[in-house]
Design a protein around this motif. Structure first.
Motif: not given
Length: 191
Positions: A90-101, A108-113
């Motif tokens: 989950a932390a990895g997905l939040v990190k990916e979402a931060d990058t996308l935002m 795309a960030a919403i999908v990851r989150l």
């Protein structure tokens, strides 16, 4: 003469039935020898009386001794005292979402989150990040709802609660709810 004979028979039959009724009953004979007395059932024991050793002890809920360990004594907080920790996935997905935002890609960030939310459904931080992503896409109603959900999961973590209340104040102000925004800010200031 016949009446006297019938009267005599009736009297004899009644006397025999009366004697037969006194001689036996439903529980057996009425004679009890003086040396052997039947055991009467034991009366129920009260709290102060000692109980036999072979009898299992039954505790009522109100009589149970208090638990020896409380959550504060064990040092491990309950889930209500703090929000759940995020797993590595989950932390990895939040990190990916931060990058996308940061790149401006809110959907795309919403999908990851949302995937992170399914992995860590009781993590307040995931709900706050999801709320930020919805703010970025202009979906302020959803953002407010996810913020409130995150606040309900923040437990006693004041840092997390403060950031949630401030996020809620920003969302409410953006929606034109000035009174609600001030209320959220005062809640954040009280922490």
């Amino acid at each position: 003469m016949q009446n006297k004979a019938q009267m005599f028979r009736r009297t004899v039959v009644c006397a025999v039935l009366l004697l037969a009724g006194c001689a036996s009953g439903p529980g057996g004979g009425i004679y009890v020898p003086s040396g052997e007395r039947p055991q009467a059932p034991q009366p129920p024991l009260t709290d102060g009386a000692a109980k036999p050793a072979d009898e299992p002890q039954i505790w009522r809920k109100s009589e149970q001794p208090p638990e020896q360990k409380s959550q504060q004594q064990t040092g491990v907080p309950g889930y209500r005292e703090s929000g759940d920790q995020m797993s590595d996935a989950a932390a990895g997905l939040v990190k990916e979402a931060d990058t996308l935002m940061a790149q401006g890609n809110g959907p795309a960030a919403i999908v990851r989150l949302e995937r992170a939310q399914r992995i860590a459904p009781r993590s307040a931080a995931v709900y706050f990040k999801l709320s930020e992503a919805y703010v970025m896409t202009g979906q302020l109603g959803s953002a407010e709802q996810f913020t409130l959900k995150g606040l309900s999961l923040a437990g006693r973590d004041e840092r997390l609660q403060r950031s949630g209340w401030l996020l809620l104040a920003d969302i409410r102000r953006a929606r034109g709810n000035v009174a609600g925004a001030q209320q959220a800010e005062s809640r954040a200031a009280s922490l």
